[in-house]
Design a protein around this motif. Structure first.
Motif, PDB file in Angstrom:
ATOM      1  N   ASP A 282       0.835  -1.211   0.000  1.00  0.00           N
ATOM      2  CA  ASP A 282       0.000   0.000   0.000  1.00  0.00           C
ATOM      3  C   ASP A 282       0.867   1.257   0.000  1.00  0.00           C
ATOM      4  OD1 ASP A 282      -2.287  -1.480  -0.021  1.00  0.00           O
ATOM      5  OD2 ASP A 282      -2.655  -1.324   2.139  1.00  0.00           O
ATOM      6  N   GLN A 283       1.912   1.253   0.791  1.00  0.00           N
ATOM      7  CA  GLN A 283       2.790   2.420   0.846  1.00  0.00           C
ATOM      8  C   GLN A 283       3.546   2.577  -0.471  1.00  0.00           C
ATOM      9  OE1 GLN A 283       2.855   4.660   3.413  1.00  0.00           O
ATOM     10  NE2 GLN A 283       4.016   5.850   1.897  1.00  0.00           N
ATOM     11  N   LEU A 284       3.916   1.454  -1.073  1.00  0.00           N
ATOM     12  CA  LEU A 284       4.603   1.504  -2.361  1.00  0.00           C
ATOM     13  C   LEU A 284       3.709   2.163  -3.410  1.00  0.00           C
ATOM     14  CD1 LEU A 284       7.371   0.447  -3.392  1.00  0.00           C
ATOM     15  CD2 LEU A 284       6.165  -1.581  -4.212  1.00  0.00           C
ATOM     16  N   TYR A 285       2.434   1.810  -3.408  1.00  0.00           N
ATOM     17  CA  TYR A 285       1.477   2.421  -4.341  1.00  0.00           C
ATOM     18  C   TYR A 285       1.416   3.927  -4.124  1.00  0.00           C
ATOM     19  CZ  TYR A 285      -0.751  -1.706  -6.421  1.00  0.00           C
ATOM     20  OH  TYR A 285      -1.015  -2.836  -7.147  1.00  0.00           O
ATOM     21  N   LYS A 286       1.395   4.329  -2.884  1.00  0.00           N
ATOM     22  CA  LYS A 286       1.283   5.756  -2.571  1.00  0.00           C
ATOM     23  C   LYS A 286       2.531   6.520  -2.994  1.00  0.00           C
ATOM     24  CE  LYS A 286      -1.788   4.993   1.396  1.00  0.00           C
ATOM     25  NZ  LYS A 286      -1.920   5.084   2.876  1.00  0.00           N
ATOM     26  N   ASP A 287       3.675   5.851  -2.953  1.00  0.00           N
ATOM     27  CA  ASP A 287       4.938   6.527  -3.234  1.00  0.00           C
ATOM     28  C   ASP A 287       5.244   6.643  -4.725  1.00  0.00           C
ATOM     29  OD1 ASP A 287       5.360   6.848  -0.563  1.00  0.00           O
ATOM     30  OD2 ASP A 287       6.693   5.109  -0.345  1.00  0.00           O
ATOM     31  N   ILE A 288       4.565   5.869  -5.501  1.00  0.00           N
ATOM     32  CA  ILE A 288       4.851   5.860  -6.940  1.00  0.00           C
ATOM     33  C   ILE A 288       3.818   6.696  -7.692  1.00  0.00           C
ATOM     34  CG2 ILE A 288       4.929   4.409  -9.007  1.00  0.00           C
ATOM     35  CD1 ILE A 288       6.032   2.170  -7.272  1.00  0.00           C
ATOM     36  N   GLU A 289       4.304   7.552  -8.552  1.00  0.00           N
ATOM     37  CA  GLU A 289       3.398   8.307  -9.428  1.00  0.00           C
ATOM     38  C   GLU A 289       3.005   7.395 -10.568  1.00  0.00           C
ATOM     39  OE1 GLU A 289       3.188  12.368 -12.102  1.00  0.00           O
ATOM     40  OE2 GLU A 289       4.993  11.840 -10.995  1.00  0.00           O
ATOM     41  N   LYS A 290       1.802   6.884 -10.498  1.00  0.00           N
ATOM     42  CA  LYS A 290       1.385   5.834 -11.425  1.00  0.00           C
ATOM     43  C   LYS A 290       0.893   6.428 -12.726  1.00  0.00           C
ATOM     44  CE  LYS A 290      -1.317   4.473  -8.279  1.00  0.00           C
ATOM     45  NZ  LYS A 290      -0.732   5.308  -7.236  1.00  0.00           N
TER      46      LYS A 290
END
Length: 400
Positions: A286-294
């Protein structure tokens, strides 16, 4: 989780065979062209068919920024950890459970002349046999004076990210015909696609083919001709034919996304772990998703509906398209996806029609649009201003 990888030109030559008799192609009308219809009941969640595109090509801006993908099938070539490190800008990022990464670097191959990369020897050979002999730049790769390099640079200067197509998709179509022993077969195949520059009934001009783009298109046509002229396709190199080629790709092509990181996430989701370890891994992801500009991508296959009964996906991390039923589909019912994302489908009928007119050359007459036919033909201020940040985030999360 990665930005859109590339563009595919997709046509299901034998969907009925691939779907074991579940679907068939039927001609609908001169304006709609062909459609895909169920020949038996298809249940919600069923994979209707898996389709291999006719040609595919990586988006040029992604290639310029060194997103590593197979030059043929577009499969990601970087590991999940490398993918995360690049997207985060953090070369020290470490992912747990590295065994869930499906990338096999030991299988990777390159063209011996131009060094473009492939995920396997099979992809390298398939590209060589279909189009790469014509397009291989050899030692001239990245030579700014080479005709193909000039064409690609002109495209990048005209079509900034986010890309919705690639001039190299058209180049591979021409190269395929040039290399083919049976050129007539390929020409006939390409001719089956809708290639109008404007809808004959509605006289709607594709947004890329309007007067605003006249000079840019002429420049591209001249460079395209210099690099790739083929006598059997001479019409594609005329001003009218080149516009038609743009419309053909613009209305039949589709962007796809491949990501070794998203494949790793799916693998981690399937792991059987103790509750505490599962909670820790989910929090990390979840944190990885938040940290990446998708980034985002959208698919296009078959006919459109604002209330689709099927959707496309690319779960194999390459150009293989999977068409899946969103609901039960009855025999004789047309199979439709949506050319609009979920937020666009929630907008007014007028706004949806505006997007479809400008991008796909038609006025939608699906049940939802017909039911809203008496709605006011206005676009709300919220729609004109665009989607909210929350809506954009929702879109990005569902596209991973």
């Amino acid at each position: 989780m990665a930005a859109s990888t590339g563009d595919v030109f997709s046509f299901c030559a034998d969907p009925a065979g691939r779907a074991r008799g579940a679907v068939e192609i039927r001609f609908i009308s001169s304006s709609k062209g062909k459609g895909l219809f169920a020949t038996r009941k298809i249940r919600k969640g069923d994979t209707i068919f898996v389709e291999r595109p006719v040609v595919s090509s990586q988006f040029l801006w992604n290639a310029l920024y060194r997103y590593k993908a197979c030059d043929h099938c577009l499969r990601a070539l970087e590991t999940a950890e490398e993918n995360a490190q690049r997207l985060l800008g953090n070369s020290f990022q470490v992912l747990p459970h590295p065994e869930q990464c499906s990338i096999r670097k030991d299988l990777h191959q390159t063209c011996s002349r131009c060094l473009v990369a492939y995920c396997t020897a099979e992809c390298r050979q398939a590209a060589y046999e279909q189009y790469h002999q014509v397009l291989c730049l050899g030692p001239s790769r990245e030579d700014p004076q080479h005709p193909l390099e000039k064409l690609q640079e002109a495209w990048r200067n005209i079509h900034y990210p986010p890309e919705t197509s690639s001039i190299m998709l058209m180049a591979r179509m021409v190269a395929t015909v040039k290399q083919a022993k049976d050129k007539d077969w390929w020409i006939k195949l390409f001719s089956q696609f809708c290639s109008k520059t404007a809808n004959e009934e509605e006289a709607i001009v594709h947004k890329l083919l309007g007067d605003k783009f006249k000079d840019q298109l002429e420049l591209l046509r001249l460079l395209f001709t210099e690099a790739l002229y083929e006598e059997r396709l001479s019409r594609w190199f005329t001003p009218e034919g080149f516009r038609s080629l743009f419309a053909l790709v613009g209305t039949n092509g589709q962007g796809i996304g491949t990501s070794s990181l998203s494949q790793w996430v799916h693998g981690c989701d399937a792991l059987e772990l103790p509750p505490a370890e599962r909670e820790e891994l989910d929090a990390f992801i979840d944190q990885l998703y938040k940290d990446i500009e998708k980034g985002r991508w959208q698919g296009l296959v078959g006919n459109h509906s604002c209330i689709p009964n099927a959707e496309t996906s690319f779960p194999d991390n390459n150009f293989l398209l999977h068409l899946t039923a969103l609901e039960d589909i009855k025999p004789g019912e047309e199979i439709c996806i949506s050319y609009l994302d979920c937020c666009q489908r929630d907008r007014s009928r007028h706004s949806r029609h505006k997007i479809l007119r400008e991008n796909y050359l038609f006025i939608c007459s699906c049940p939802k649009c017909l039911a809203q036919a008496d709605d006011l033909s206005i676009t709300s201020e919220e729609e004109e201003e665009g989607e909210t940040d929350d809506a954009e985030l929702e879109d990005e999360m569902t596209d991973v």
